[in-house]
Design an enzyme around this catalytic site. Structure first.
Site: not given
Length: 259
Positions: A142, A130
């Site tokens: 995350y 990501s």
């Protein structure tokens, strides 16, 4: 430069995690179009997916045993499954931090551990990261998990390279999926403002890169990290500064003065 051959993954067995919908489903479909025998897996399987909880070592062991019996070899693994948690630094609980890491880091680790022994030279692993792995993105669980995945990918590329197995990472930006749809509208708008191409991406703009990295055309690429983000991470966070100083804004457009 040679022209890519049609069905360039013909005869290859490829496992894709998190393939029931969204980006994983697009990757699985693109791989199948190129001739791969795709083993699509998901924790919430549908008719086209095998059940797989990526955090379960037993699940991975069962999948590896089945693959060994059914195909003998595995030529590709796409560690696509992932979850997010948008709590900030002061609010995230250890239990949520651990849960996100279990899916986003331990899951790929277990996949590599169990499937790499089935991989012949020339095989390829693609980890889906990501842009959070390239920035100080605010959802701390995350972000930390995706940075950890970068480290896992680098280590795996080094360890598996002598066996002829490649490991690369793709870093999607704001891609239109169920995960991003659950975010606040302001999150989407802010991402678009910071993206030089001025729009969000689609799953069909990520999948071709995954296909390429699994194909023999990427035979000398390993340990690479490739953003698919419309330029979001290219400007290092200063796009807003550039936008503020465009022609017509105060202090811009003047003839530079000598120092």
């Amino acid at each position: 430069m040679s022209t890519p051959s049609p069905r360039r993954l013909l005869g290859k067995v490829v496992v894709v995690t998190g393939a029931a919908r969204g980006q994983g489903a697009a990757e699985a479909a693109a791989l199948a179009r190129e001739g791969a025998r795709v083993i699509a897996t998901d924790v919430h399987p549908d008719g086209d997916c095998r059940p797989l909880d990526v955090t379960s070592e037993d699940d991975w062991a069962r999948l590896a045993a089945w693959l060994r019996e059914a195909y003998g070899q595995v030529h590709g693994l796409v560690n696509n499954a992932g979850v997010t948690w948008r709590a900030r630094l002061g609010d995230v609980r250890p239990v949520d931090f651990d849960r996100v890491h279990a899916v986003n880091v331990t899951g790929p680790l277990l996949g590599i551990q169990h499937l790499a022994p089935l991989m012949p030279p020339g095989s390829s692993i693609v980890n889906v990261g990501s842009t959070a792995a390239l920035t100080g993105h605010y959802p701390v669980a995350y972000t930390a998990s995706k940075w950890a995945l970068r480290g896992l990918s680098k280590s795996a590329a080094t360890e598996l390279g002598p066996r002829g197995i490649r490991v690369n990472t793709v870093h999607p930006g704001f891609i239109e999926t169920d995960m991003t749809a659950s975010a606040a509208p302001a999150f989407r708008e802010a991402n678009v403002r910071e993206t030089p191409l001025g729009r969000t991406g689609t799953v069909d703009e990520v999948a071709p890169l995954v296909v390429f990295l699994l194909s023999d055309e990427a035979s000398f690429i390993t340990g690479a990290e490739i953003p698919v983000d419309g330029g979001l991470t290219a400007h290092g966070g200063v796009k807003s500064v550039s936008d503020a100083l465009r022609p017509g804004e105060s202090g811009h457009g003047r003839t530079p003065r000598p120092h």
